[in-house]
Design a protein around this motif. Structure first.
Motif, PDB file in Angstrom:
ATOM      1  N   MET A   1       0.430  -1.256   0.333  1.00 29.59           N
ATOM      2  CA  MET A   1       0.441   0.174  -0.186  1.00 29.59           C
ATOM      3  C   MET A   1       1.073   1.355   0.444  1.00 29.59           C
ATOM      4  SD  MET A   1      -3.049   1.666   2.514  1.00 29.59           S
ATOM      5  CE  MET A   1      -3.627   2.944   2.979  1.00 29.59           C
ATOM      6  N   ASP A   2       0.974   2.319  -0.871  1.00 26.42           N
ATOM      7  CA  ASP A   2       1.328   3.432  -1.395  1.00 26.42           C
ATOM      8  C   ASP A   2       0.510   4.428  -0.154  1.00 26.42           C
ATOM      9  OD1 ASP A   2       3.322   5.515  -1.597  1.00 26.42           O
ATOM     10  OD2 ASP A   2       3.138   5.273  -4.783  1.00 26.42           O
ATOM     11  N   LEU A   3       0.826   4.807   0.830  1.00 27.47           N
ATOM     12  CA  LEU A   3       0.089   5.542   1.169  1.00 27.47           C
ATOM     13  C   LEU A   3       0.349   6.939   1.440  1.00 27.47           C
ATOM     14  CD1 LEU A   3       0.155   4.531   5.010  1.00 27.47           C
ATOM     15  CD2 LEU A   3      -1.556   5.019   4.001  1.00 27.47           C
ATOM     16  N   GLU A   5       1.351   8.325  -1.906  1.00 33.74           N
ATOM     17  CA  GLU A   5       0.673   8.308  -3.303  1.00 33.74           C
ATOM     18  C   GLU A   5      -0.605   8.472  -3.249  1.00 33.74           C
ATOM     19  OE1 GLU A   5       0.679   9.579  -7.113  1.00 33.74           O
ATOM     20  OE2 GLU A   5       2.743   9.118  -5.747  1.00 33.74           O
ATOM     21  N   LEU A   6      -1.227   7.810  -1.969  1.00 33.58           N
ATOM     22  CA  LEU A   6      -2.403   8.024  -2.485  1.00 33.58           C
ATOM     23  C   LEU A   6      -3.307   8.969  -1.288  1.00 33.58           C
ATOM     24  CD1 LEU A   6      -5.342   6.069  -1.855  1.00 33.58           C
ATOM     25  CD2 LEU A   6      -4.505   5.741   0.325  1.00 33.58           C
ATOM     26  N   LEU A  10      -5.870  11.814  -3.337  1.00 34.90           N
ATOM     27  CA  LEU A  10      -6.799  12.453  -2.678  1.00 34.90           C
ATOM     28  C   LEU A  10      -6.647  13.686  -2.553  1.00 34.90           C
ATOM     29  CD1 LEU A  10      -7.077   9.691  -0.129  1.00 34.90           C
ATOM     30  CD2 LEU A  10      -8.738  10.315  -1.770  1.00 34.90           C
ATOM     31  N   GLN A  61      -5.452   0.574   6.458  1.00 34.65           N
ATOM     32  CA  GLN A  61      -5.350   0.511   5.274  1.00 34.65           C
ATOM     33  C   GLN A  61      -7.201   0.871   4.631  1.00 34.65           C
ATOM     34  OE1 GLN A  61      -5.419  -3.060   2.921  1.00 34.65           O
ATOM     35  NE2 GLN A  61      -4.707  -2.827   1.760  1.00 34.65           N
ATOM     36  N   LEU A  67     -13.154   3.535   0.075  1.00 31.53           N
ATOM     37  CA  LEU A  67     -12.918   3.334  -1.152  1.00 31.53           C
ATOM     38  C   LEU A  67     -13.281   4.282  -3.021  1.00 31.53           C
ATOM     39  CD1 LEU A  67      -9.975   0.877  -1.853  1.00 31.53           C
ATOM     40  CD2 LEU A  67      -9.411   3.830  -0.956  1.00 31.53           C
ATOM     41  N   HIS A  83      -6.834   2.953 -10.233  1.00 31.97           N
ATOM     42  CA  HIS A  83      -6.301   3.608  -9.783  1.00 31.97           C
ATOM     43  C   HIS A  83      -6.115   4.429  -7.726  1.00 31.97           C
ATOM     44  CE1 HIS A  83      -2.282   5.449  -9.747  1.00 31.97           C
ATOM     45  NE2 HIS A  83      -2.523   6.841  -9.224  1.00 31.97           N
ATOM     46  N   LEU A  84      -6.997   4.609  -7.456  1.00 33.22           N
ATOM     47  CA  LEU A  84      -7.321   4.845  -6.024  1.00 33.22           C
ATOM     48  C   LEU A  84      -6.696   3.520  -5.728  1.00 33.22           C
ATOM     49  CD1 LEU A  84      -7.915   6.429  -4.046  1.00 33.22           C
ATOM     50  CD2 LEU A  84     -10.369   5.725  -4.242  1.00 33.22           C
ATOM     51  N   LEU A  87      -3.602   2.062  -5.377  1.00 37.89           N
ATOM     52  CA  LEU A  87      -1.987   2.816  -4.868  1.00 37.89           C
ATOM     53  C   LEU A  87      -2.922   2.118  -3.007  1.00 37.89           C
ATOM     54  CD1 LEU A  87      -3.042   6.752  -6.561  1.00 37.89           C
ATOM     55  CD2 LEU A  87      -1.181   4.592  -5.491  1.00 37.89           C
ATOM     56  N   ALA A  88      -4.204   2.137  -2.999  1.00 40.43           N
ATOM     57  CA  ALA A  88      -4.140   1.055  -1.554  1.00 40.43           C
ATOM     58  C   ALA A  88      -3.994   0.110  -1.580  1.00 40.43           C
ATOM     59  CB  ALA A  88      -6.515   1.341  -1.320  1.00 40.43           C
TER      60      ALA A  88
END
Length: 292
Positions: A1-3, A5-6, A10, A61, A67, A83-84, A87-88
């Motif tokens: 999980m890319d926090l 970038e997420l 957002l 997460q 989401l 994409h969202l 990223l999660a």
């Protein structure tokens, strides 16, 4: 999980959504170009603290449902929604149905503009995706998505209609045979449109096994897309409200926008006007049996 970038994604999407795009007043002294964090949280049904933590790259997460709610609140395109999820580190859900189904942007835009009449977006399998406040006042707040067609909890109204007698309290008993026939003939049309869709086949198989009424109606092979209907809806405070239910299908037929009207000067019209006053104060909790 890319926090990180997420969080950045957002924040970037929030900055581009104007308040009027989601039915919110612009108001004075707005310091941000788009929505405020608390506004996104409100639209998505989340706490402001939780959403703030997400934008700061912290926190747990997010679930599929969270989401999906954020994608709707931020008016993401389907590619942006996917994409969202990536990223999660979540599996991208099917496009048409289930708890994380992505509402067709055109239908969601129309729903935003229907502020004086009850309206909602559902899947072809009668799983609720979005409601406006008047629809909540008329029908109660629905749990989003789900149902056996998605492999989850049995919250889809079509499934509950034939398996949970309490779900039928929304209509007078004498109207039940009509609605049963309409549901089944519409599902027959969905089955043809979707071809060999495993989710639809699973739903039909479960209903044939669970409900003799459904099995008998299914075997008639009657087919008719439900585009409009006259309904008598039993409201817990206002009593029976007679409405016309209209339906607009998405281009692929997987989702539909429903809205409810009554001819001017009728008792049904007067009771619909009272909904804004009554609100949802006397309605049942989310997902407890009231739908269309």
């Amino acid at each position: 999980m890319d926090l990180p970038e997420l969080a950045a994604f957002l924040k970037s999407r929030r900055a581009r959504v104007r308040p009027r795009d989601v039915g919110l007043p612009a108001g004075p002294r707005r310091r941000v170009p788009g929505l405020r964090r608390e506004e996104v949280a409100q639209l998505a049904g989340l706490s402001a603290d939780y959403y703030t933590e997400l934008e700061r790259g912290r926190g747990a997460q997010p679930s599929d449902q969270t989401l999906a709610a954020l994608a709707r609140a931020l008016r993401l395109t389907r590619d942006e929604r996917d994409h969202l999820f990536h990223l999660a580190d979540r599996r991208v859900p099917p496009a048409a149905h289930g708890p994380a189904a992505h509402v067709e942007p055109g239908l969601l835009s129309l729903l935003d503009r229907l502020t004086t009449t009850p309206a909602m977006v559902i899947t072809a399998l009668h799983e609720t995706l979005a409601q406006n406040p008047l629809a909540v006042a008329l029908l109660g707040a629905h749990a989003v998505g789900g149902g056996p067609a998605a492999g989850g909890a049995t919250t889809g109204f079509l499934y509950r209609w034939f398996t949970d007698p309490a779900s039928r309290s929304i209509y007078p008993p004498e109207d039940h045979p009509h609605h049963s026939a309409v549901f089944v003939s519409d599902l027959r049309a969905v089955t043809a449109r979707r071809g060999r869709d495993a989710d639809v086949a699973r739903l039909v198989a479960r209903l044939r096994q669970s409900s003799e009424e459904f099995a008998a109606l299914w075997d008639t092979r009657d087919v008719a897309v439900r585009r409009a209907d006259h309904k008598r809806i039993v409201h817990p405070t206002l009593g029976v409200i007679e409405v016309d239910c209209h339906s607009l299908l998405s281009e692929d037929g997987h989702q539909r926008l429903l809205w409810f009207t009554a001819p001017p000067g009728t008792e049904g019209a007067a009771r619909l006007e009272l909904l804004a006053v009554v609100g949802s104060q006397d309605m049942t909790t989310a997902g407890e049996g009231r739908s269309v």
